[in-house]
Design a protein around this motif. Structure first.
Motif: not given
Length: 436
Positions: A362-363, A369-371, A425-426, A433-435
């Motif tokens: 779910g994440f 994304y970070l990389n 990230i949020f 990025t999560f569902i």
């Protein structure tokens, strides 16, 4: 002129998509090869022997990760950089310098090991009488393991993607697969671990001949225009640190299970982890395609398109993992018994791992994304704290709960770094990025 640029761009996209599909297909073949090997090996050899193999494999993974110093990843960066400057000939000097550096580290580790440790001390640390034999043999042949690993990535850097994937995920099982077949019903089945270790000599020889043949085809460059050791370490060391942390996250539980409960428990737990890794392949397959798009959209500051891409990828990852997890839950007992009735002891830990994998799905693509947005250091720091959490939980839970304790630790750790990355990230980018 503009139309020609568009056509070239489309060709490049098609080429990238084709490469991605080929990579996914070859990885699927690798998973199938691993499944067939695991099925035959686990059904026909004692769990203690299977556990010794898993312990040795993880030990080589960590020590090899230290000795290769992240160059297996940075070689791809260097190859792209050299091409952009029309200096691809520098890949030759880079290859031999990396080998010198990595092989020197292998010799250093072997020397330190022989000076500091004794047979009794190693057996006490890892809890089994044959630990010293397995580790000393692994270190003696570590150079061939590291050399093979590096050659595999060099093949990718030389645009030999098919061969690189075949050696990484399929051919590497051939020596031990042949050994398993030859030692089936023999009086010395424990020799199979030695076959696995020494099989890297053959793999090293084949891949080295292949790489040198390809390097010779590259035109010569300017004398003295070479890569220095300082440059190699500068770009490779940060990647090495991240890789070692990830390797340790998948190794500590194996070492502690073997110490407290023996090699058989390692075999039971390793099978559950391998079955769950199919879910990881789904996530990896999606990330292979979205990684360059995330990087491009972020660089162009196209926020809406980026959010849409992440939303779609998170949904695909979740749905596919949901289907897989439901299947594994329903048929968990049958799947485990398929490898041997003794593996049913891992059912509880297997169910915990399935539940954890369902939550993790779910994440979405947090690590990618970070990389891809230029924050690998942030991700590395999160992984470091996850490692500390993993070590603490393993030492507390495994002695009391065995396989279940290892599974709980794995799930908590991986949820921790996914959740922490998601929150970061949020809060920083206001990106989901999560569902959702």
């Amino acid at each position: 002129m503009f139309n020609k640029l568009i056509q070239l761009s489309e060709k490049m996209k098609n080429k990238e998509m084709k490469s991605s599909l080929i990579t996914l297909l070859l990885r699927a073949i690798g998973v199938l090869t691993l499944f067939l090997f695991t099925l035959f090996f686990n059904r026909n050899f004692e769990p203690s022997i299977v556990g010794d193999y898993e312990f040795t494999r993880m030990f080589l993974l960590v020590t090899g990760g230290v000795c290769i110093l992240g160059t297996d990843i940075s070689i791809l960066y260097f190859s792209g950089f050299f091409r952009s400057e029309n200096k691809f000939y520098k890949i030759k000097s880079l290859y031999f310098k990396v080998l010198t550096l990595s092989l020197g580290l292998c010799v250093l580790i072997l020397t330190i090991f022989n000076i500091i440790f004794t047979e009794d001390s190693i057996n006490d640390i890892f809890g089994n009488k044959n630990s010293y034999q397995l580790i000393s043999t692994s270190l003696l042949f570590l150079v061939f393991n590291v050399w093979t690993l590096f050659n595999t990535e060099v093949l990718r850097a030389l645009d030999q993607i098919v061969w690189s994937e075949l050696f990484r995920n399929t051919f590497k099982f051939f020596p031990i697969f042949i050994g398993v077949l030859l030692l089936y019903n023999s009086n010395t089945p424990e020799v199979i671990v030695d076959v696995y270790i020494k099989g890297f000599v053959v793999l090293c020889l084949i891949t080295t001949l292949f790489v040198i043949y390809l390097l010779k085809k590259i035109p010569k460059g300017i004398d003295g225009d070479i890569v220095t050791f300082k440059e190699i370490i500068r770009y490779s060391l940060p990647m090495c640190i991240s890789s070692i942390i990830i390797y340790l996250l998948s190794t500590i539980d194996i070492a502690l299970l073997r110490y407290f409960f023996g090699s058989s428990e390692v075999a039971f737990y390793a099978l559950a982890i391998k079955l769950i890794s199919v879910s990881g392949m789904i996530i990896l397959s999606i990330n292979v395609n979205v990684s360059p798009q995330i990087s491009e959209l972020n660089a162009k500051d196209k926020r809406k398109e980026l959010e849409s891409l992440l939303k779609k990828s998170s949904r695909i990852i979740f749905v596919l993992n949901f289907i897989l997890c439901i299947f594994l839950l329903i048929f968990s007992e049958y799947i485990l018994s398929f490898f041997g009735s003794e593996y049913l002891v891992a059912k509880k830990s297997f169910l915990i791992l399935i539940l954890g994998q369902f939550i993790i799905a779910g994440f979405g693509s947090v690590a990618v994304y970070l990389n891809m947005t230029g924050r690998p250091i942030v991700f590395r720091r999160i992984l470091f704290f996850a490692l500390l959490l993993n070590i603490g939980l393993n030492y507390v839970l495994i002695p009391h709960f065995g396989l279940v304790g290892a599974a709980i630790t794995y799930v908590i750790t991986i949820i921790f770094w996914n959740a922490t990355s998601t929150v970061y990230i949020f809060r920083k980018d206001n990106i989901k990025t999560f569902i959702h």
